[in-house]
Scaffold this active site. Structure first.
Site, PDB file in Angstrom:
ATOM      1  N   ASP A  56     -46.328  25.464 -35.885  1.00 42.95           N
ATOM      2  CA  ASP A  56     -46.268  24.728 -37.141  1.00 42.95           C
ATOM      3  C   ASP A  56     -45.723  23.325 -36.912  1.00 42.95           C
ATOM      4  OD1 ASP A  56     -46.199  25.206 -40.338  1.00 42.95           O
ATOM      5  OD2 ASP A  56     -44.552  23.889 -39.730  1.00 42.95           O
ATOM      6  N   TYR A  61     -43.089  14.733 -38.644  1.00 44.31           N
ATOM      7  CA  TYR A  61     -42.188  14.994 -37.518  1.00 44.31           C
ATOM      8  C   TYR A  61     -42.382  13.946 -36.432  1.00 44.31           C
ATOM      9  CZ  TYR A  61     -42.054  19.617 -39.771  1.00 44.31           C
ATOM     10  OH  TYR A  61     -41.943  20.659 -40.667  1.00 44.31           O
ATOM     11  N   LYS A  87     -49.474  19.731 -41.908  1.00 43.41           N
ATOM     12  CA  LYS A  87     -49.167  19.433 -43.301  1.00 43.41           C
ATOM     13  C   LYS A  87     -49.841  18.135 -43.758  1.00 43.41           C
ATOM     14  CE  LYS A  87     -44.784  21.788 -42.576  1.00 43.41           C
ATOM     15  NZ  LYS A  87     -44.887  21.934 -41.119  1.00 43.41           N
ATOM     16  N   LEU A 234     -25.842  28.866 -39.447  1.00 43.53           N
ATOM     17  CA  LEU A 234     -26.045  30.260 -39.056  1.00 43.53           C
ATOM     18  C   LEU A 234     -26.407  30.394 -37.582  1.00 43.53           C
ATOM     19  CD1 LEU A 234     -27.870  31.697 -42.205  1.00 43.53           C
ATOM     20  CD2 LEU A 234     -25.523  32.155 -41.430  1.00 43.53           C
TER      21      LEU A 234
END
Length: 334
Positions: A56, A61, A87, A234
């Site tokens: 992806d 980016y 995208k 996380l």
């Protein structure tokens, strides 16, 4: 309980089958720190050698750098070995100045991303992506970050994607966002195959459970999750300057992560493994796409899903109110 990273699941009503673990390609565009082209190619090739098939990327980016590098890495790979997602919604405008893209991307290409959800803008963006990716079709096309552009996205961008799907140059229509509320609107008003949701279904935030995920199950819209580490906390744990949703984590989030880490320590469970496996346990979720800047990180993302996590770990998180009691866990997911 463990999760097989290579298990394939169907993507909505399409014929596409994606591995449960994919590769998010923000790092290839130089997110937070640059990487060499050689390193980028190694990351992609290692992902392929492990058996992952979902990649992806986006024009945003690195202002085209991620697509360009991914295209080079996949150039000699048989096309049926991978599923390619990119995208639309930002066009790349050439610039000679130093203000090239957002500061989160280091050393981007000399283009400035500009929002453009017009029909012509979508078609132009798609054609330019094909060139950078060195291919003649893209499997999944996401409308990217239309938060402030809903009307144009559904009235102009969506018909463009429908046209491309009817032509067979894309197979799946999607929207990629960091919020779930607008995705609910898209699900009701369009015929979407999948959604890319970042950060709204994680160990820290299960808000997408309320309405979006049940709706996606009902309408057979596959959900691909990004941001399963909530921008970093996380993965790093509750360290000073730990990031949550692209900013320094607030005190209440730091404290919540410390409490989750305490349960992890008690059961000798990796926080990153818990974050990755939890995200995949919901029946609406088809795949996760963590990024990787090194071959070692690719290997780690793969191994995290294979680490055994006892059922008691999830039960304690729910008992302590650190996880919604109705959230599916790997145990419940089987």
């Amino acid at each position: 309980m463990t999760i097989n990273p290579l298990k394939k699941k169907s993507l909505g009503n399409t014929s596409l089958e994606v591995t449960r673990l994919g590769l998010g390609c923000t790092s290839l565009g130089g997110m937070y720190e640059d990487m060499s082209e050689e390193q980028a190619v190694k990351v992609v090739h290692r992902s392929l050698s492990l058996g992952l098939n979902l990649f992806d990327t986006a024009p945003f980016y690195g202002s085209g750098k991620s697509e360009q590098r991914l295209g080079k890495a996949l150039a000699e790979i048989p096309r049926d070995r991978f599923i390619l997602a990119t995208k639309v919604g930002r066009t790349l405008v050439p610039t000679l100045g130093k203000d090239r893209g957002k500061k989160i991307f280091v050393n981007p290409l000399p283009f400035q991303p500009v929002f453009d959800f017009s029909y012509d803008g979508i078609m132009r963006s798609f054609e330019e992506s094909l060139t950078r990716l060195r291919c003649d079709r893209i499997d999944i096309l996401h409308i990217h970050d239309p938060d402030d552009h809903y009307t144009e996205a559904i009235e102009s961008a969506y018909p463009a994607l429908e046209k491309l799907r009817s032509q067979g140059v894309i197979q799946a229509i999607s929207v990629g966002m960091k919020q779930w509320e607008m995705l609910v609107r898209f699900a009701h008003e369009g015929d979407f195959d999948c959604f890319l949701l970042a950060g709204r279904y994680t160990l820290l935030d299960q808000s997408a459970m309320e309405e979006l995920l049940p709706l996606c199950i009902k309408k057979n819209i596959s959900v691909i999750l990004g941001g399963t580490y909530n921008s970093g906390i996380l993965a790093t744990g509750a360290q000073p300057e730990a990031k949550y949703d692209y900013a320094d984590a607030p005190l209440e989030i730091l404290e919540r992560v410390r409490q989750i880490e305490a349960v992890c320590d008690r059961y000798q469970v990796s926080l990153k493994a818990a974050a990755s496996q939890f995200a995949l346990a919901h029946p609406a979720v088809t795949a996760i796409i963590p990024g990787a800047a090194t071959v070692e990180q690719v290997n780690e993302n793969f191994s995290l899903l294979q680490q055994k996590i006892p059922d008691e770990f999830w039960a304690e998180l729910q008992l302590k109110g650190l996880l919604r009691k109705d959230a599916p866990t790997p145990k419940a997911a089987g």
